[in-house]
Design an enzyme around this catalytic site. Structure first.
Site, PDB file in Angstrom:
ATOM      1  N   GLU A   1       0.585  -1.251   0.057  1.00 35.49           N
ATOM      2  CA  GLU A   1       0.063  -0.106   0.026  1.00 35.49           C
ATOM      3  C   GLU A   1       0.792   1.106  -0.058  1.00 35.49           C
ATOM      4  OE1 GLU A   1      -2.954  -0.100  -0.621  1.00 35.49           O
ATOM      5  OE2 GLU A   1      -4.220  -1.076   0.503  1.00 35.49           O
ATOM      6  N   SER A   2       1.857   1.372   0.880  1.00 32.37           N
ATOM      7  CA  SER A   2       2.686   2.568   1.150  1.00 32.37           C
ATOM      8  C   SER A   2       4.093   2.573   0.994  1.00 32.37           C
ATOM      9  CB  SER A   2       1.953   3.192   2.403  1.00 32.37           C
ATOM     10  OG  SER A   2       2.683   2.468   3.487  1.00 32.37           O
TER      11      SER A   2
END
Length: 488
Positions: free
Chosen positions: A328-329
């Protein structure tokens, strides 16, 4: 048993074995059949990166493991596992009747031919194995490949390996094939390695202590993002069938296994087990894997306690949460996407309200919320969906929502696929972006290819973390906390 002995399919019609059989008969009677074990199956296991390895909870996992557990359950018999260090030790235990079944990266052997350099001694050794072990039908085809250290030159053929050492796992069933290669390419230095699983052999090539090695393609695929300094140069021969060894005198057990494999092959379960552990489509690009390994060292230690706390609170394995967060990040607590998702777990404003997250940039709150959300998704799946498919479905819903996932499951059923298997539903999810499919779906259009890519990449990162990071036991932390409180 010498390390150069090869696995030969029981009953193979090899004319070159006739003289060897006579020689063996003259040496004395064959060993007595082993004792029958009515209420348990004793299994000699040679561990490997795809066949038998520690899973997320520390318990064994892998292709051979799952097939073996299911077989024992269907037979209503207990399993007693004996871990061995090498294929030759495994075969020795089978021959001596100390184990009923032997598993772990064993191939049905291809016969060597006299005109390609096989000796009568080789034939006698093969016959010895053939007499002392029974063999199941093939259960999965694997290609042997030559691997090399990426810091050196990539060979194009065996002719490029003049005076180079080429290691290979002895006793696994590749020996006859290697005998042919040794005859046609004497310019290489061939080295049989016995007490070393293929992942350890791959590690030595990656470290540069071994120049080249021949290993199964599935093991190379699993290890390619664990050991970054090796790669596959070329195929080392035709595809070969993995098989299990069965103790002599246990023909009924061998026949039961053959019937079991035939049934699993017919109903599609066998290829699904193979897909679970041998699927290479979710491999992370090598340069991404290198960056990931660097960030495991630099960033994960600062976040690991947060993932473990979320594991204790939600029941979602900490390394899986870490894999989701990286996808995700890239473990950036301040990350912001083009769609407005923010933080370590890339939570949208709507999702934050739903999960009760006041500050999306608070890593602790975001990880805990994601863990509880994923666990909630898992509980909403039909009870008949088993692990690990249950987790993969929950990950897909984490990315696209339960509604679109249900549309894809319904579509899978319409197409006569299994709606409870991720390997089938991942085929129908991308179809939800096509008018002829989404116009009749209850929840309409969806970018169904995104959750498929999401799950594949999370699984790839998770595979790396499973093999490089320790298991976490929430109970041990609670015990340690109790001791600390008492001490204060």
């Amino acid at each position: 048993m010498r390390a150069s002995r090869r696995i030969v399919v029981h009953g193979a019609r090899l004319s070159l074995l006739a003289g060897a059989l006579a020689l063996l008969s003259a040496c004395g009677p064959a060993p007595a059949p082993p004792k029958q074990h009515s209420n348990e199956i004793i299994v000699a296991v040679r561990p490997g990166p795809a066949s038998w390895f520690p899973g997320p909870n520390g318990e064994p996992s892998g292709f051979d493991h799952d097939l073996l557990v299911r077989f024992a359950s269907e037979q209503s018999r207990a399993l007693r596992i004996v871990i061995v260090r090498s294929a030759s030790e495994l075969l020795a235990r089978i021959a001596a009747g100390e184990a009923d079944i032997g598993v772990g990266g064993l191939f049905q052997a291809a016969p060597a031919k006299d005109d390609l350099g096989a000796t009568r001694q080789d034939a006698a050794q093969n016959a010895d194995v053939a007499l002392r072990a029974l063999w199941t039908t093939g259960i999965h085809a694997i290609e042997p490949v030559l691997i090399y250290n990426v810091g050196g030159n990539k060979p194009k053929t065996f002719s490029d390996l003049v005076d180079a050492t080429v290691a290979y796992p002895a006793g696994t069933g590749l020996d006859a094939q290697i005998a042919t290669l040794r005859y046609t390419h004497p310019e290489a230095n061939w080295k049989a390695v016995d007490a070393m699983p293929s992942d350890a052999l791959i590690a030595q090539v990656a470290e540069g202590s071994i120049a080249y090695a021949i290993v199964p393609s599935n093991d190379a695929a699993v290890a390619r993002n664990i050991h970054l300094n090796f790669d596959v140069a070329f195929s080392a021969g035709p595809r070969r069938e993995l098989a299990w060894a069965v103790a002599p005198g246990h023909a009924s057990l061998r026949d039961a296994l053959d019937q079991y494999f035939a049934r699993l092959r017919k109903d599609g379960a066998l290829p699904r087990y193979a897909d679970r552990y041998f699927d290479t489509s979710r491999g992370v690009e090598r340069i991404d894997a290198a960056v990931f390994r660097d960030r495991i060292k630099a960033q994960l230690p600062q976040l690991q306690r947060l993932f473990e706390d979320a594991h204790a609170a939600s029941g979602i394995e900490w390394r899986l949460l870490a894999a989701i967060a990286y996808q995700e990040s890239k473990w950036d607590p301040l990350a912001t996407s083009e769609t407005g998702a923010r933080g370590l777990m890339q939570i949208t404003e709507e999702t934050a309200r739903h999960l009760g997250v006041a500050d999306r940039l608070d890593p602790r709150a975001a990880i805990l919320a994601a863990g509880r959300y994923l666990q909630n998704l898992k509980t909403k799946m039909p009870q008949r969906i088993a692990e690990p498919d249950r987790t993969w479905f929950a990950l897909a819903a984490f990315n696209i929502g339960l509604a679109h996932l249900e549309d894809a499951r319904i579509l899978a059923q319409k197409q006569k696929l299994n709606p409870d298997l991720w390997s089938d539903v991942k085929k129908t999810l991308p179809l939800l972006a096509q008018p002829e499919f989404y116009e009749t779906a209850k929840f309409g259009y969806a970018r169904g290819g995104m959750p498929v890519a999401f799950v594949d990449r999370v699984r790839a990162y998770y595979d790396i973390l499973l093999r490089t990071q320790p298991l976490f036991d929430p109970g041990l932390r609670q015990t340690a906390g109790a001791f600390e409180s008492a001490a204060r």
